[in-house]
Write a protein that holds these residues in place. Structure first.
Motif, mmCIF file in Angstrom:
data_model
loop_
_atom_site.group_PDB
_atom_site.id
_atom_site.type_symbol
_atom_site.label_atom_id
_atom_site.label_comp_id
_atom_site.label_asym_id
_atom_site.label_seq_id
_atom_site.Cartn_x
_atom_site.Cartn_y
_atom_site.Cartn_z
ATOM 1 N N LEU A 1 22.807 12.522 10.517
ATOM 2 C CA LEU A 1 21.734 12.172 11.680
ATOM 3 C C LEU A 1 21.822 13.859 12.551
ATOM 4 N N PRO A 2 21.270 14.201 13.703
ATOM 5 C CA PRO A 2 20.977 15.084 14.387
ATOM 6 C C PRO A 2 22.179 15.288 15.305
ATOM 7 N N THR A 3 22.217 16.435 15.622
ATOM 8 C CA THR A 3 23.423 16.753 16.197
ATOM 9 C C THR A 3 22.588 18.081 17.002
ATOM 10 N N VAL A 4 23.572 17.849 18.279
ATOM 11 C CA VAL A 4 23.907 19.382 18.651
ATOM 12 C C VAL A 4 25.295 19.450 19.192
ATOM 13 N N GLU A 5 26.161 21.120 19.406
ATOM 14 C CA GLU A 5 26.842 21.707 18.936
ATOM 15 C C GLU A 5 27.147 21.600 20.671
ATOM 16 N N VAL A 6 28.182 21.413 21.800
ATOM 17 C CA VAL A 6 28.383 21.957 22.236
ATOM 18 C C VAL A 6 30.115 22.385 22.853
ATOM 19 N N HIS A 7 29.765 23.969 23.836
ATOM 20 C CA HIS A 7 30.470 23.999 24.249
ATOM 21 C C HIS A 7 31.491 24.301 25.452
ATOM 22 N N LEU A 8 32.153 23.981 25.693
ATOM 23 C CA LEU A 8 32.844 24.011 27.798
ATOM 24 C C LEU A 8 32.658 26.082 27.605
ATOM 25 N N SER A 9 33.159 26.955 26.464
ATOM 26 C CA SER A 9 32.881 28.448 27.316
ATOM 27 C C SER A 9 31.932 29.100 26.188
ATOM 28 N N TYR B 1 27.572 20.194 27.833
ATOM 29 C CA TYR B 1 27.597 18.743 27.134
ATOM 30 C C TYR B 1 26.030 18.152 27.737
ATOM 31 N N VAL B 2 25.577 17.570 29.026
ATOM 32 C CA VAL B 2 24.149 17.466 30.035
ATOM 33 C C VAL B 2 23.531 18.175 28.785
ATOM 34 N N LEU B 3 23.775 19.388 29.468
ATOM 35 C CA LEU B 3 22.084 19.839 28.239
ATOM 36 C C LEU B 3 22.061 20.049 26.990
ATOM 37 N N GLY B 4 23.521 19.338 26.130
ATOM 38 C CA GLY B 4 23.124 19.229 24.489
ATOM 39 C C GLY B 4 22.610 17.477 24.625
ATOM 40 N N LEU B 5 23.294 16.791 25.679
ATOM 41 C CA LEU B 5 22.299 15.879 25.628
ATOM 42 C C LEU B 5 21.594 15.574 25.922
ATOM 43 N N HIS B 6 20.675 15.921 26.487
ATOM 44 C CA HIS B 6 19.090 16.314 27.120
ATOM 45 C C HIS B 6 18.866 16.971 26.354
ATOM 46 N N ALA B 7 18.907 17.758 25.269
ATOM 47 C CA ALA B 7 18.017 18.077 23.793
ATOM 48 C C ALA B 7 18.338 17.236 23.296
ATOM 49 N N LEU B 8 18.922 16.844 22.819
ATOM 50 C CA LEU B 8 19.379 15.687 21.384
ATOM 51 C C LEU B 8 17.695 14.778 21.894
ATOM 52 N N VAL B 9 17.936 14.392 23.301
ATOM 53 C CA VAL B 9 17.478 13.266 23.432
ATOM 54 C C VAL B 9 16.045 13.307 23.537
ATOM 55 N N ARG B 10 15.788 14.459 23.941
ATOM 56 C CA ARG B 10 13.694 15.108 23.434
ATOM 57 C C ARG B 10 13.529 14.886 22.486
ATOM 58 N N TYR B 11 14.785 15.816 21.578
ATOM 59 C CA TYR B 11 14.391 15.496 20.093
ATOM 60 C C TYR B 11 14.098 14.497 19.304
ATOM 61 N N LEU B 12 15.010 13.264 20.191
ATOM 62 C CA LEU B 12 14.351 11.810 19.523
ATOM 63 C C LEU B 12 13.393 12.038 20.037
ATOM 64 N N ARG B 13 13.016 11.266 20.912
ATOM 65 C CA ARG B 13 11.733 10.738 21.467
ATOM 66 C C ARG B 13 10.331 11.420 21.149
#
Length: 150
Positions: free
Chosen positions: A94-102, A132-144
């Motif tokens: 599944l397309p995956t985006v890794e995110v970290h706070l720091s 997290y928000v940036l990761g979500l947006h990047a994943l949605v853009r990729y999927l679209r």
């Protein structure tokens, strides 16, 4: 509607009180609420799972197969140690985006290596809860952009 699973690894349940100089004061509940709100804005649905147990996270990834279009993961310390999480992501494909706070690369050298990065579309770190928000947006853009999901 795109369905996204967001996985939070060990110790992230303590956000808001755990080392605020590194991780900030935003709680995990606030991050989850923010992701739900952002997902609605982009026509997606988010399910979240936090666990301090590696096997539960692996099971979450396996259970996403056929149920979700993609993953956003902050594997916490498992990022640097878990071949099992890496293999689970590779197995479900599944397309995956890794995110970290720091910003991992401003921290201890052992944090500079990620087992997740080689099986992820990309990695976003250092922006606090916005990672997290940036990761979500990047994943949605990729999927679209995928012909079978457009």
């Amino acid at each position: 509607m795109l369905k996204i699973l967001v996985l939070h690894g060990p110790n992230l349940n303590l956000l808001g009180q755990r080392e605020p100089g590194i991780y900030g004061t935003t709680t995990l509940a606030t991050i989850d609420a923010l992701l739900t709100q952002e997902a609605t804005l982009v026509g997606a649905e988010v399910t979240t799972l936090q666990s301090n147990h590696e096997g539960i996270l692996v099971d979450g990834i396996h259970n996403a197969l056929g149920q979700c279009h993609g993953l956003v993961i902050n594997a916490g310390a498992y990022t640097h140690t878990s071949v099992a999480l890496r293999d689970a992501i590779a197995a479900v494909n599944l397309p995956t985006v890794e995110v970290h706070l720091s910003n991992l690369y401003k921290r201890e050298p052992f944090r500079h290596h990620s087992h997740i990065a080689p099986v992820a579309l990309g990695q976003i770190s250092g922006f606090g809860a916005d990672s997290y928000v940036l990761g979500l947006h990047a994943l949605v853009r990729y999927l679209r952009a995928q012909p079978d999901l457009a």
